[in-house]
Design a protein around this motif. Structure first.
Motif, PDB file in Angstrom:
ATOM      1  N   GLY A   4       1.165  -1.264   0.311  1.00 26.28           N
ATOM      2  CA  GLY A   4      -0.252   0.022  -0.393  1.00 26.28           C
ATOM      3  C   GLY A   4       0.876   1.355   0.072  1.00 26.28           C
ATOM      4  N   PRO A   5       0.085   2.515  -0.264  1.00 23.93           N
ATOM      5  CA  PRO A   5       0.790   3.953  -0.579  1.00 23.93           C
ATOM      6  C   PRO A   5       2.189   4.208   0.822  1.00 23.93           C
ATOM      7  CG  PRO A   5      -1.242   3.996  -0.410  1.00 23.93           C
ATOM      8  CD  PRO A   5      -1.346   2.524  -0.327  1.00 23.93           C
ATOM      9  N   THR A  62       7.219   5.107   2.961  1.00 23.34           N
ATOM     10  CA  THR A  62       8.512   4.078   3.501  1.00 23.34           C
ATOM     11  C   THR A  62       9.895   4.294   2.332  1.00 23.34           C
ATOM     12  OG1 THR A  62       6.918   3.677   4.853  1.00 23.34           O
ATOM     13  CG2 THR A  62       9.000   3.172   5.319  1.00 23.34           C
ATOM     14  N   VAL A  63       9.486   2.627   1.956  1.00 24.64           N
ATOM     15  CA  VAL A  63      10.286   2.568   1.145  1.00 24.64           C
ATOM     16  C   VAL A  63      11.074   3.469  -0.123  1.00 24.64           C
ATOM     17  CG1 VAL A  63      11.059   0.264  -0.406  1.00 24.64           C
ATOM     18  CG2 VAL A  63       9.569   0.304   1.586  1.00 24.64           C
ATOM     19  N   LEU A  64      10.595   4.158  -1.221  1.00 18.75           N
ATOM     20  CA  LEU A  64      10.821   4.728  -1.733  1.00 18.75           C
ATOM     21  C   LEU A  64      10.263   6.087  -1.637  1.00 18.75           C
ATOM     22  CD1 LEU A  64       8.591   2.449  -4.253  1.00 18.75           C
ATOM     23  CD2 LEU A  64      10.949   2.232  -3.523  1.00 18.75           C
ATOM     24  N   GLY A  65       9.636   6.428  -0.896  1.00 17.93           N
ATOM     25  CA  GLY A  65       9.198   8.178  -0.571  1.00 17.93           C
ATOM     26  C   GLY A  65       8.262   8.887  -1.309  1.00 17.93           C
ATOM     27  N   GLU A  66       7.811   7.570  -1.989  1.00 18.66           N
ATOM     28  CA  GLU A  66       6.347   7.950  -3.152  1.00 18.66           C
ATOM     29  C   GLU A  66       5.408   8.061  -2.091  1.00 18.66           C
ATOM     30  OE1 GLU A  66       7.454   5.498  -6.708  1.00 18.66           O
ATOM     31  OE2 GLU A  66       9.019   6.280  -6.739  1.00 18.66           O
ATOM     32  N   GLU A 126      -6.851   5.089  -4.096  1.00 17.82           N
ATOM     33  CA  GLU A 126      -6.631   5.421  -5.438  1.00 17.82           C
ATOM     34  C   GLU A 126      -6.488   5.445  -6.682  1.00 17.82           C
ATOM     35  OE1 GLU A 126      -9.869   5.064  -5.087  1.00 17.82           O
ATOM     36  OE2 GLU A 126     -10.702   5.581  -7.889  1.00 17.82           O
ATOM     37  N   GLU A 127      -5.522   6.510  -6.901  1.00 17.95           N
ATOM     38  CA  GLU A 127      -3.999   6.413  -7.670  1.00 17.95           C
ATOM     39  C   GLU A 127      -3.291   5.059  -8.301  1.00 17.95           C
ATOM     40  OE1 GLU A 127      -3.421  11.000  -7.942  1.00 17.95           O
ATOM     41  OE2 GLU A 127      -2.992   9.719  -5.796  1.00 17.95           O
ATOM     42  N   LEU A 128      -3.217   4.742  -6.880  1.00 15.42           N
ATOM     43  CA  LEU A 128      -2.069   3.487  -6.863  1.00 15.42           C
ATOM     44  C   LEU A 128      -2.940   2.517  -7.847  1.00 15.42           C
ATOM     45  CD1 LEU A 128       0.914   2.252  -6.105  1.00 15.42           C
ATOM     46  CD2 LEU A 128      -0.239   1.944  -3.822  1.00 15.42           C
TER      47      LEU A 128
END
Ligand code: HXC
Length: 515
Positions: free
Chosen positions: A196-197, A202-206, A211-213
């Motif tokens: 999830g977001p 946490t992992v990628l900083g994105e 909904e968008e994911l």
């Protein structure tokens, strides 16, 4: 205790178990436009047909204070029922109970109903609304998913497996649906992702919203993970009921027959719908509706890889699977996604005894660096494999362009179509006239006084010679050149006489398709 005391004790226990996660959690569920697990089952099945089992199952978690917790039915409702009289096994995860998360006993309930579905040879419908593996139950939750995935795979091609995503589904809660035949999503309600977001941040900083994911439109339009998209839950259940009317209960049966109905020719007049100008696009769905019973077509993967159209219809009362190039989108080319979409649908129809009707109009596979690097060779090969492997009746109609690899791939006689018909407008050739003339007449064009004039002349020469169905007909690669208005009768006759088709295939454990 007397019988009446025992009966009231049973009623009390049932009331307790049926309250799910309690009023507050149910209110939260409703506030997001969602029905509860039992309401969903009731809305999907025939009235009064639902029979619930394992209501009193309790969770087996012992760590993190779990032993003090009561999770009614361990967060999943299971049972049997009917859809228009068609028997089904069903489970619905209850998000109001620990987020529908999958613990050991929750998984046991699901695998038990899956085993019933396999034993009874009836379809399985799973309504997924779950945060995935129950974190507190550790490896037992993972084991539960493993057991489900194994059964999904064993059941594949034996009974229809339908998944409905009705909530934020993470981890294992999306892998099981990915192993099933059809996935349904609902606008704003369905979310699917492996991580999830929060994890992504946490992992990628994105930063990205749920909904968008992995929202419903993303899954139906971009990833192709979902086959059907609806605006709300009730519309989604109507779609499932419609799907069930087209498919058989299991792989030993044929789909139910319905009374034969003629197409609605006033609206779907094949001659008017097909353009006279050979360069003008048209909507192939209109052509399907102009030859199908009652002009009805139930499209699968409607919003994804729209350059190919796949779905169910009836001809003379019996289900057929249509696979058709869509000239309205990218001229109907085969590319990575449309190849995946077609190949999967062909294999579904083959597994469940549904004859295939293929409508061909494509300039070939899509050229380009992006496609080559995305593996168009591997993905495109899936179509060749799926059609060659399919032993159900296969009827092909070439309406216009059938160039190069596209000609072969779209169920040509070489891949063992039983009957191939071509309209007089068909152009069966190695490639389009412009491209072909530029290559084989390069020297003449270059050396001519007026190269452009010469190019036009050579294009015409090529067109006259090859851009028609008669060269292929002369070699017997097509069985008949037919008028468009004869198509329905020709296809119905071909399906009728192919009904008991038998093919002996080489003995093997299984093939190695280009997955
Ligand atoms: C235990 C869980 C849970 C989980 C949710 N809950 N997911 N409990 N295990 N996996 C509980 C919450 O603690 C909460 O309990 C209740 O369910 C409702 O959750 P909320 O977070 O309040 O709901 P919402 O804000 O709508 O968010 C839903 C959600 C989020 C996006 C699903 O809960 C979430 O991210 N959950 C974790 C997802 C996840 O990473 N799952 C593990 C995947 S790994 P209370 O008591 O507060 O009401 C996996 C392994 C298998 O599945 C992989 C196989 C290949």
């Amino acid at each position: 205790m007397s019988l009446s005391q025992k009966s009231s004790d049973l009623k009390r226990r049932m009331r307790e178990a049926l309250r799910g996660g309690g009023e507050k959690a149910i209110e939260k569920q409703k506030a997001t436009g969602k029905l509860t697990a039992r309401e969903r089952i009731i809305a999907l099945l025939d009235p009064k047909s639902f029979h619930e089992y394992d209501l009193f199952v309790e969770h087996a978690g012992r760590d993190f204070d779990m032993s003090d917790k009561y999770l009614p039915g361990d967060g999943v409702v299971t049972g049997t029922g009917t859809i228009n009289g068609y028997p089904v096994c069903v489970f619905a995860q209850d998000f109001t109970v620990a987020g529908g998360s999958l613990g050991y006993m929750h998984a046991k309930k699901i695998t038990k109903i899956m085993d019933h579905a396999m034993k009874l040879k009836v379809p399985l419908i799973g309504i997924n609304d779950s945060g995935g593996a129950r974190i507190q139950e550790g490896v037992n939750s993972l084991a539960g998913y493993g057991e489900i995935f194994y059964r999904n795979t064993q059941a594949s091609g034996v009974i229809p497996q339908i998944s409905v995503i009705l909530g934020p589904c993470a981890g294992g809660a999306v892998y099981s649906p990915a192993l099933t035949d059809f996935v349904f999503v609902v606008d704003k309600i369905s979310k699917m992702f492996i991580t999830g977001p929060e994890v992504i941040k946490t992992v990628l900083g994105e930063e990205i919203s749920m909904e968008e994911l992995g929202g419903a439109r993303v899954q139906a339009e971009i990833t192709g993970n979902a086959h059907f998209y609806s605006e709300n839950e009730i519309e989604c259940f109507e779609q499932i009921k419609r799907l069930c009317s087209y498919i058989p209960w299991n792989n030993t049966k044929k789909a139910e027959s319905f009374p034969k109905k003629p197409p609605r020719t006033r609206q779907y007049n094949i001659e008017k719908l097909f353009p006279t100008n050979s360069r003008q696009p048209y909507d192939v769905k209109d052509i399907i509706c102009s030859i199908s019973d009652d002009s009805e077509f139930f499209e699968v993967h409607e919003l994804w890889a729209e350059n190919i159209v796949v779905g169910f219809a009836r001809m003379s009362g019996n289900t057929v699977g249509f696979v058709a190039n869509q000239p309205l989108v990218l001229a109907g080319v085969l590319d990575v996604d449309s190849s995946d979409k077609a190949a999967r649908f062909i294999r579904y129809c083959d597994a469940f005894n549904i004859p295939l009707v293929t409508l061909v109009d494509l300039p070939g596979y899509l050229p380009g660096v992006d496609q080559e690097h995305a593996g168009v060779i591997r993905h495109g090969a899936k179509v060749l494999y799926a059609y060659s492997e399919a032993t159900v009746p296969k009827i092909t109609v070439i309406t216009r362009k059938a160039y190069g690899g596209g000609y072969i791939a779209m169920c040509s006689s070489h891949l063992r179509a039983d009957f191939v018909f071509a309209w007089p407008t068909a152009e069966i050739a190695v490639m389009g006239p412009e491209g072909a003339a530029n290559i084989i007449f390069r020297n003449e064009i270059k050396g001519a006084e007026n190269p452009e004039e010469m190019r036009k002349l050579k294009v015409k020469e090529y067109k006259d010679k090859f851009a028609n169905p008669y060269v292929a007909a002369a070699y017997g690669y097509i069985d008949a050149v037919i008028e468009p208005q004869e198509t329905r009768d020709m296809v119905i006759h071909a399906l009728h006489i192919s009904a008991d088709k038998t093919i002996v295939t080489p003995s093997k454990k299984h093939g190695i398709p280009p997955f």
